[in-house]
Write a protein that holds these residues in place. Structure first.
Motif: not given
Lengths: 534, 295
Positions: A146-153
């Motif tokens: 979730l964190l990786a997804g949020a940071l990428t987003t």
């Protein structure tokens, strides 16, 4: 024969473990993702201009900054800045939660006798432990994803985001595996939790020293915090330190699983003596007994807080000197909620504000333990004695408040000892004044926890942390997003004067102490009127 | 007028929609050993929680020797309690726990306590963590009996004890009675209740069904009669209170409720060679109350 399908004892246990862990896991994931996203989103406003970014690079050279906040890497990018601002805090959050959840789910359940039932079925102890570790692994991995997804987003490079998120998840997993090992060695949940937290504390100290002293930089290879700094997300993107991490976690988990199969259920590898001479101190009254139960936890919290503030004191000279020489950082720090770091008094005052969080956590933990004792029926025999409920709870609250006063004094003396060692010239009275200044905020935490004992005994831990940790997060967020003034003023920290740099805000302190006493009385009133949970 | 150790007046407790206790009126006289029976969920533990002030009644009130049960600081000077499920501080040893309970309780007779520790064969040097259910119960029992409090409230105190220890328990109850103390004993061990209790209350679904001495309860309930006879069988079909259980060649077994006169008259018509009448055990009385009817 109409027996139910005997196919999946493992799956049933997995579901049980998931049920016990899902709610706190969601909260931890939400905080992790939310904090990181917030910092990335507000990055442009905070340090967006190139001049500031250039100046930030100088931070890396200061040992004190590195020790306290970690080595600044790639601060000219939103991702790098987020890693620096939130990385250590989130790593501490994930590892602490991972350790507490693991000992609660494994040794805690076993100690309470509930694993006897599960182990009477077809699962072996190792399989049972393995299922629980798998669920915790899944929780950590999901948080990381979730964190990786949020940071990428939010627009940070994918490689850095993935590396940072993986590092945090692996740090959490290392703590889980270490806690699982401790749970095999110690026969009580308290022992296993204490040992794991000590492991995490030593790890954090190794990371801080390794960051600050270049000759000892190798200390950063020690888990679970140092390798995060070595991986340098959004800069070199090194995966090797994380590999070491993964190997450590896997090895610890393997050891835990082997040990689980080689010991008696409900026993640990450490066997305390079965008998001992009585220790009759502090058993003479309800009040004395409340103090007796607080002494050991207080010693643990004092050690942790004392070590941290000794370090703060030792770094005072170096850090304040650096900020005086680089006024741009003083501005930046002020925007991030750390104003006045340029003088020793201002620096001490700023860091003492943080003290309210662990001291409030101590108070909350004591009252949560009181609620847990009621729930487990341990208080029943005391309630059956000629002691009013008012006094039973008051004794607990008084012992807890006395404990918070001790912790604040320990922090003051440790800071003073540190500053005196490096010749930063902070009088002991100034250190004591600064530390005592945050006591009203911690008292609000104790009061919220007391109210919760009376009204919502299941939620003591959450409600008790609202004024201290909740208030701190509210202030940081409202400062970061420039929220309307009234939002920030809801936080008790907004009314805290920077003692010893400035005079105390007596009015605010008076209001907080009065409010705390009123809320404690309300909690006691509610406690006397409700049915006990047994 | 005899003083009452416990007086409950219309004691009612409601948990949400569940009516756990429905208007309980109960008097326990000072100096008696009072048994409190009922199946699981009948409201026994709720009653005890209300008597101890651990829960507050929805309606009604209870008094402990004329002190309101809610005034625990005063009421608990007069009583000692043994919970059904004894939970102790795991890090304290038995000796430390007894010290703590003595210091916070209504008082202690240390000589008698030492005697009880020896009789219950309790190892006081071990931390409570290592105690079995029975040992935890022993700690609570020793602490309660050693207070010599005027009222002992015991909630299933022997469920974890072995028969030898149960004997010691009965002895301690008898000593308490001889000492003038009142004992309120909630129990599933019907033989134990039968052996030590003067009066018994029977609770069902939150309501009091009956309060009586054990002999009175017997009189009100079915006895089992076995009659042997020669010649034609006596005709008991029309006799009130008779329920035929078994009929073999020359033997008749039936249960009998109420006065035996009509049944004896009917038997007199036949040539009865032997007659045995067995009084019901408390267990059979208990099953009579709950066995056939919906709880």
């Amino acid at each position: 024969m109409s027996a139910a399908a005997p196919t999946a004892p493992g799956r049933a246990v997995t579901r049980l473990a998931a049920r016990q862990v899902r709610r706190p896991a969601l909260v931890v994931a939400a905080v992790t993702v939310g904090m990181s996203a917030l910092v990335v989103a507000t990055y442009a406003r905070t340090v967006g201009d190139p001049a500031a970014a250039q100046a930030l690079a100088a931070l890396a050279g200061n040992p004190a900054v590195r020790t306290l906040f970690g080595e600044p890497v790639a601060l000219d990018t939103a991702g790098g800045f987020a890693v620096w601002r939130t990385g250590t805090v989130l790593a501490v959050l994930l590892t602490t939660w991972g350790a507490l959840a693991t000992t609660r789910l494994t040794r805690g359940e076993e100690e309470a006798g509930r694993w006897d039932l599960l182990l009477a079925g077809r699962l072996t102890p190792a399989a049972l432990l393995g299922r629980h570790l798998a669920v915790l692994t899944l929780a950590m991995a999901s948080t990381g994803l979730l964190l990786a997804g949020a940071l990428t987003t939010f627009g940070t490079p994918r490689d850095g985001a993935l590396l940072h998120a993986t590092g945090l998840a692996l740090a959490g997993l290392t703590a889980v595996a270490a806690a699982a090992c401790a749970a095999q060695i110690f026969p009580t949940r308290a022992g296993a939790t204490g040992a794991t937290l000590a492991f995490l504390g030593v790890g954090l100290l190794a990371r801080m020293i390794g960051d600050g002293v270049s000759a000892l930089a190798w200390l950063r290879w020690l888990p679970p915090y140092g390798p995060l700094a070595l991986s340098r997300p959004y800069d070199d993107d090194r995966w090797a330190p994380l590999l070491a991490f993964a190997v450590t976690a896997a090895a610890l988990a393997g050891v835990a699983l082997v040990l689980a199969g080689r010991r008696d259920v409900r026993a640990g590898l450490l066997r305390p003596p079965t008998g001992r001479a009585p220790r009759r101190w502090l058993l003479g009254s309800v009040g004395a007994f409340a103090v007796r139960r607080a002494v050991c936890p207080l010693a643990g919290w004092s050690t942790g807080i004392g070590a941290y503030f000794l370090l703060i004191g030792l770094l005072a000279e170096s850090l304040t000197g650096f900020l005086t020489d680089n006024p741009r950082f003083a501005d930046l720090a002020a925007q991030a909620g750390f104003a006045g770091l340029g003088t020793v008094e201002g620096y001490i005052a700023t860091l003492f504000a943080l003290l309210a969080v662990p001291v409030g956590a101590f108070a909350t933990a004591r009252l949560a333990a009181f609620a847990a004792a009621e729930n487990a029926g341990r208080l029943t025999l005391l309630h059956a004695g000629p002691v009013s409920r008012t006094w039973l709870l008051t004794a607990e609250v008084v012992a807890t408040v006395a404990g918070t006063a001790v912790l604040v004094a320990v922090a003051a003396v440790a800071t003073w000892a540190g500053t005196t060692t490096v010749g930063a010239g902070l009088p002991l009275t100034a250190a004591l004044a600064g530390a005592v200044n945050v006591l009203p905020v911690a008292l609000l935490g104790a009061a919220a926890a007391t109210l919760s004992v009376g009204l919502a005994p299941r939620a003591v831990a959450t409600i008790g942390m609202l004024p201290t940790a909740g208030g701190f997060i509210l202030k940081v967020i409202s400062d970061s997003v420039h929220a309307p003034a009234w939002v920030g003023s809801l936080s008790p920290y907004a009314h805290l004067a920077a003692v010893p740099a400035t005079a105390p805000n007596w009015a605010a302190a008076g209001v907080m102490v009065t409010g705390a006493v009123a809320v404690m009385s309300a909690g006691n009133w509610a406690y006397v009127r409700r049915d006990l949970r047994l | 007028m005899t003083t009452s150790a416990i007086r409950a007046h219309h004691l009612t407790k409601r948990y949400g929609r569940l009516l756990a206790l429905d208007g309980l009126d109960l008097t326990v006289h000072a100096g008696e050993v009072f048994g409190f029976l009922g199946p699981n969920g009948a409201g026994k533990s709720t009653t005890i929680r209300l008597l101890l002030g651990l829960a507050r009644p929805t309606a009604g009130h209870a008094r402990i020797f004329d002190v309101d049960a809610g005034d625990v600081a005063a009421a608990h000077r007069l009583l000692a309690y043994v919970p059904a499920d004894v939970a102790l501080w795991p890090q304290l040893t038995g000796a430390e726990l007894l010290d703590l309970l003595a210091a916070t309780g209504p008082g202690v007779d240390t000589g008698y306590r030492a005697d009880l520790v020896a009789r219950f064969d309790l190892d006081l040097s071990r931390p409570a963590r290592t105690y079995s259910t029975g040992n935890r119960q022993k700690v609570a029992l020793v602490a309660a009996f050693a207070t010599r409090a005027p009222l002992l409230v015991l909630d299933e105190p022997t469920s974890g004890l072995d028969p030898l220890m149960e004997l010691q328990f009965r002895r301690a109850v008898t000593e308490a009675r001889d000492n003038g103390q009142t004992v309120f004993l909630s129990s599933h061990q019907l033989a134990e209740v039968e052996a030590v209790c003067d009066r018994v209350a029977i609770l069902r679904a939150g309501r009091l069904v009956d309060v009586a001495t054990v002999p009175d309860l017997r009189r009100l309930h079915r006895s089992e009669v076995v009659a042997r006879f020669t010649g034609p069988a006596p005709d008991l079909a029309a006799v009130p209170g008779v329920d035929l259980l078994d009929r073999a060649d020359g033997t008749l077994r039936f249960s009998l409720v109420g006065p035996p006169g009509p049944a004896l008259r009917a038997l007199a018509a036949a040539d009865v060679t032997a007659l045995t009448v067995r009084e019901p055990s408390l267990e059979e009385i208990f099953l009579d109350y709950y066995g056939q009817t919906d709880r």
